[in-house]
Design a protein around this motif. Structure first.
Motif, PDB file in Angstrom:
ATOM      1  N   LYS A  26       0.835  -1.212   0.000  1.00 46.69           N
ATOM      2  CA  LYS A  26       0.000   0.000   0.000  1.00 46.69           C
ATOM      3  C   LYS A  26       0.869   1.262   0.000  1.00 46.69           C
ATOM      4  O   LYS A  26       0.721   2.151   0.832  1.00 46.69           O
ATOM      5  CB  LYS A  26      -0.924   0.002   1.211  1.00 46.69           C
ATOM      6  N   CYS A  27       1.773   1.325  -0.966  1.00 41.69           N
ATOM      7  CA  CYS A  27       2.778   2.391  -0.982  1.00 41.69           C
ATOM      8  C   CYS A  27       2.142   3.780  -1.039  1.00 41.69           C
ATOM      9  O   CYS A  27       2.468   4.659  -0.240  1.00 41.69           O
ATOM     10  CB  CYS A  27       3.714   2.194  -2.161  1.00 41.69           C
ATOM     11  N   TYR A  28       1.256   4.024  -1.998  1.00 44.30           N
ATOM     12  CA  TYR A  28       0.647   5.349  -2.132  1.00 44.30           C
ATOM     13  C   TYR A  28      -0.207   5.710  -0.927  1.00 44.30           C
ATOM     14  O   TYR A  28      -0.239   6.865  -0.492  1.00 44.30           O
ATOM     15  CB  TYR A  28      -0.189   5.423  -3.411  1.00 44.30           C
ATOM     16  N   SER A  29      -0.908   4.719  -0.389  1.00 49.93           N
ATOM     17  CA  SER A  29      -1.721   4.975   0.806  1.00 49.93           C
ATOM     18  C   SER A  29      -0.834   5.387   1.975  1.00 49.93           C
ATOM     19  O   SER A  29      -1.186   6.277   2.759  1.00 49.93           O
ATOM     20  CB  SER A  29      -2.525   3.720   1.172  1.00 49.93           C
ATOM     21  N   LYS A  30       0.320   4.744   2.098  1.00 51.13           N
ATOM     22  CA  LYS A  30       1.276   5.103   3.150  1.00 51.13           C
ATOM     23  C   LYS A  30       1.805   6.517   2.912  1.00 51.13           C
ATOM     24  O   LYS A  30       1.922   7.316   3.868  1.00 51.13           O
ATOM     25  CB  LYS A  30       2.432   4.103   3.151  1.00 51.13           C
ATOM     26  N   CYS A  31       2.089   6.857   1.665  1.00 53.39           N
ATOM     27  CA  CYS A  31       2.657   8.177   1.352  1.00 53.39           C
ATOM     28  C   CYS A  31       1.660   9.300   1.640  1.00 53.39           C
ATOM     29  O   CYS A  31       2.057  10.375   2.108  1.00 53.39           O
ATOM     30  CB  CYS A  31       3.079   8.231  -0.110  1.00 53.39           C
ATOM     31  N   ILE A  32       0.387   9.070   1.373  1.00 44.95           N
ATOM     32  CA  ILE A  32      -0.599  10.134   1.532  1.00 44.95           C
ATOM     33  C   ILE A  32      -1.054  10.280   2.988  1.00 44.95           C
ATOM     34  O   ILE A  32      -1.493  11.350   3.400  1.00 44.95           O
ATOM     35  CB  ILE A  32      -1.817   9.884   0.608  1.00 44.95           C
ATOM     36  N   THR A  33      -0.913   9.218   3.778  1.00 47.92           N
ATOM     37  CA  THR A  33      -1.310   9.297   5.194  1.00 47.92           C
ATOM     38  C   THR A  33      -0.126   9.510   6.124  1.00 47.92           C
ATOM     39  O   THR A  33      -0.314   9.857   7.289  1.00 47.92           O
ATOM     40  CB  THR A  33      -2.052   8.016   5.626  1.00 47.92           C
ATOM     41  N   ASP A  34       1.090   9.312   5.619  1.00 44.71           N
ATOM     42  CA  ASP A  34       2.284   9.510   6.441  1.00 44.71           C
ATOM     43  C   ASP A  34       3.367  10.186   5.591  1.00 44.71           C
ATOM     44  O   ASP A  34       4.427   9.614   5.341  1.00 44.71           O
ATOM     45  CB  ASP A  34       2.783   8.168   6.988  1.00 44.71           C
ATOM     46  N   PRO A  35       3.115  11.405   5.123  1.00 48.84           N
ATOM     47  CA  PRO A  35       4.062  12.092   4.222  1.00 48.84           C
ATOM     48  C   PRO A  35       5.303  12.571   4.966  1.00 48.84           C
ATOM     49  O   PRO A  35       5.291  12.751   6.191  1.00 48.84           O
ATOM     50  CB  PRO A  35       3.242  13.266   3.690  1.00 48.84           C
ATOM     51  N   TYR A  36       6.376  12.808   4.224  1.00 48.04           N
ATOM     52  CA  TYR A  36       7.612  13.310   4.820  1.00 48.04           C
ATOM     53  C   TYR A  36       7.526  14.806   5.140  1.00 48.04           C
ATOM     54  O   TYR A  36       8.184  15.280   6.056  1.00 48.04           O
ATOM     55  CB  TYR A  36       8.790  13.060   3.880  1.00 48.04           C
ATOM     56  N   GLU A  37       6.738  15.529   4.364  1.00 50.21           N
ATOM     57  CA  GLU A  37       6.600  16.971   4.561  1.00 50.21           C
ATOM     58  C   GLU A  37       5.118  17.347   4.552  1.00 50.21           C
ATOM     59  O   GLU A  37       4.265  16.562   4.132  1.00 50.21           O
ATOM     60  CB  GLU A  37       7.324  17.748   3.449  1.00 50.21           C
ATOM     61  N   LYS A  38       4.809  18.561   5.000  1.00 45.93           N
ATOM     62  CA  LYS A  38       3.440  19.057   4.905  1.00 45.93           C
ATOM     63  C   LYS A  38       3.045  19.171   3.434  1.00 45.93           C
ATOM     64  O   LYS A  38       3.882  19.395   2.565  1.00 45.93           O
ATOM     65  CB  LYS A  38       3.324  20.431   5.578  1.00 45.93           C
ATOM     66  N   PHE A  39       1.749  19.023   3.179  1.00 45.13           N
ATOM     67  CA  PHE A  39       1.258  19.192   1.816  1.00 45.13           C
ATOM     68  C   PHE A  39       1.265  20.674   1.450  1.00 45.13           C
ATOM     69  O   PHE A  39       1.139  21.545   2.310  1.00 45.13           O
ATOM     70  CB  PHE A  39      -0.145  18.619   1.677  1.00 45.13           C
ATOM     71  N   ILE A  40       1.403  20.942   0.147  1.00 45.00           N
ATOM     72  CA  ILE A  40       1.565  22.334  -0.302  1.00 45.00           C
ATOM     73  C   ILE A  40       0.563  22.685  -1.388  1.00 45.00           C
ATOM     74  O   ILE A  40       0.014  21.809  -2.072  1.00 45.00           O
ATOM     75  CB  ILE A  40       2.994  22.575  -0.836  1.00 45.00           C
ATOM     76  N   SER A  41       0.322  23.971  -1.551  1.00 46.48           N
ATOM     77  CA  SER A  41      -0.474  24.491  -2.664  1.00 46.48           C
ATOM     78  C   SER A  41       0.059  25.860  -3.038  1.00 46.48           C
ATOM     79  O   SER A  41       0.820  26.477  -2.285  1.00 46.48           O
ATOM     80  CB  SER A  41      -1.965  24.556  -2.296  1.00 46.48           C
ATOM     81  N   PHE A  42      -0.357  26.341  -4.207  1.00 44.55           N
ATOM     82  CA  PHE A  42       0.146  27.603  -4.733  1.00 44.55           C
ATOM     83  C   PHE A  42      -1.020  28.489  -5.159  1.00 44.55           C
ATOM     84  O   PHE A  42      -2.071  28.006  -5.566  1.00 44.55           O
ATOM     85  CB  PHE A  42       1.061  27.370  -5.940  1.00 44.55           C
ATOM     86  N   ASN A  43      -0.823  29.795  -5.080  1.00 45.07           N
ATOM     87  CA  ASN A  43      -1.820  30.716  -5.613  1.00 45.07           C
ATOM     88  C   ASN A  43      -1.358  31.235  -6.972  1.00 45.07           C
ATOM     89  O   ASN A  43      -0.302  30.847  -7.481  1.00 45.07           O
ATOM     90  CB  ASN A  43      -2.095  31.859  -4.627  1.00 45.07           C
ATOM     91  N   TYR A  44      -2.144  32.120  -7.564  1.00 44.19           N
ATOM     92  CA  TYR A  44      -1.845  32.589  -8.907  1.00 44.19           C
ATOM     93  C   TYR A  44      -0.599  33.476  -8.951  1.00 44.19           C
ATOM     94  O   TYR A  44      -0.052  33.730 -10.027  1.00 44.19           O
ATOM     95  CB  TYR A  44      -3.041  33.361  -9.474  1.00 44.19           C
ATOM     96  N   ASN A  45      -0.163  33.961  -7.820  1.00 43.73           N
ATOM     97  CA  ASN A  45       0.997  34.852  -7.788  1.00 43.73           C
ATOM     98  C   ASN A  45       2.312  34.106  -7.574  1.00 43.73           C
ATOM     99  O   ASN A  45       3.367  34.735  -7.501  1.00 43.73           O
ATOM    100  CB  ASN A  45       0.823  35.904  -6.683  1.00 43.73           C
TER     101      ASN A  45
END
Length: 291
Positions: A26-45
């Motif tokens: 369950k590699c992807y499931s492990k990655c999404i529930t126990d990530p190494y860093e915080k999740f990120i997002s970007f704005n238009y700027n």
């Protein structure tokens, strides 16, 4: 794909008996529930900045490298894999060309509650649980909007008139027992998507895969024969590798029945330097009446 110069043609038949295959449960499931860093997002700027050394902040980085053990050659990568690549000496700061700092961060547990709900409701239905987990991960990687608009008529002329009107679109026409089914397909890029999070998941998966390669070969990565997503095939594998079934643990599997060759060159983004040379006309204006 194949690694370290190996392929199905230059490996001897007797050597294939020495090959072992491992994957990550369950590699992807492990990655999404126990990530190494915080999740990120970007704005238009959000704007790319030249990397001049220093701290690897949360964001996305363009790394110029030929490595295929941890990275997939030159591409855009997230913070976790860049940090790990520097730590392992696979890349150096000079390989990092530019980066985009994250506009916003999200907790590491952002998806944990959702995946717990999946697991609780699926009970012992492992395949359904896996399907929901993979579906959620795949949705994060969606960057295009697709829609099919269609109509049907007993008069074929209706179909021809429609196609004539929308001929610039991706039109189609099918006939079934005298009924004409016609329409067109719409595909466009989404203005908002979750590609940065999806990149983080893929990169975390590649970190875990690299650790598996080290563990499976006793740190002799040159003995890795093949890698794909969350699976590796190695020669003269580590007999003492720890095997388990929990998310993120290693499992021994049968050798793949299909082998896929991969060329990472098509993943290299085209990077262009902006042209800051502006053309302008110079006027001798001394007063507003001269405008």
């Amino acid at each position: 794909g194949f690694m370290n110069g190996y392929d199905l043609f230059n490996i001897q038949d007797e050597e294939q008996d020495k090959l072992k295959s491992y994957d990550i449960a369950k590699c992807y499931s492990k990655c999404i529930t126990d990530p190494y860093e915080k999740f990120i997002s970007f704005n238009y700027n959000a704007t790319p900045l030249e990397y001049k050394g220093g701290e690897i902040v949360l964001g996305l980085y363009y790394v110029n490298t030929d490595d295929e053990t941890l990275f997939h050659k030159s591409n855009i990568y997230s913070t976790s894999i860049v940090k790990y690549g520097l730590l392992e000496g696979i890349i150096k700061p000079k390989n990092i060309k530019w980066y985009i700092p994250a506009s916003r961060t999200h907790t590491k547990t952002s998806f944990s509650e959702l995946f717990k709900i999946y697991k609780d409701n699926c009970k012992n239905e492992v395949q359904i649980n896996k399907l929901l987990n993979n579906l959620t991960t795949g949705l994060l990687g969606g960057s295009k909007f697709r829609r099919t608009q269609f109509s049907c008529s007993l008069d074929l002329n209706d179909a021809f008139n429609y196609i004539t009107e929308y001929q610039e679109n991706n039109c189609f026409l099918r006939q079934y027992e005298g009924v004409s089914v016609f329409g067109h397909k719409v595909e466009r890029n989404k203005e908002e998507h979750n590609i940065p999070i999806y990149i983080q998941i893929l990169d975390d998966s590649n970190i875990r895969l690299y650790k598996l390669m080290e563990e499976a070969t006793n740190n002799k990565i040159e003995n890795v024969f093949y890698r794909k997503t969350d699976c590796v095939v190695v020669k003269n594998g580590n007999e003492n590798i720890k095997i388990g079934s929990e998310w993120g643990e290693y499992r021994e599997e049968e050798l793949p029945t299909k082998w896929i060759s991969c060329n990472y060159d098509n993943r290299i983004p085209e990077i262009k330097t902006p042209d800051f040379t502006f053309k302008y006309n110079k006027y001798d204006i001394k007063d507003s009446s001269d405008y």
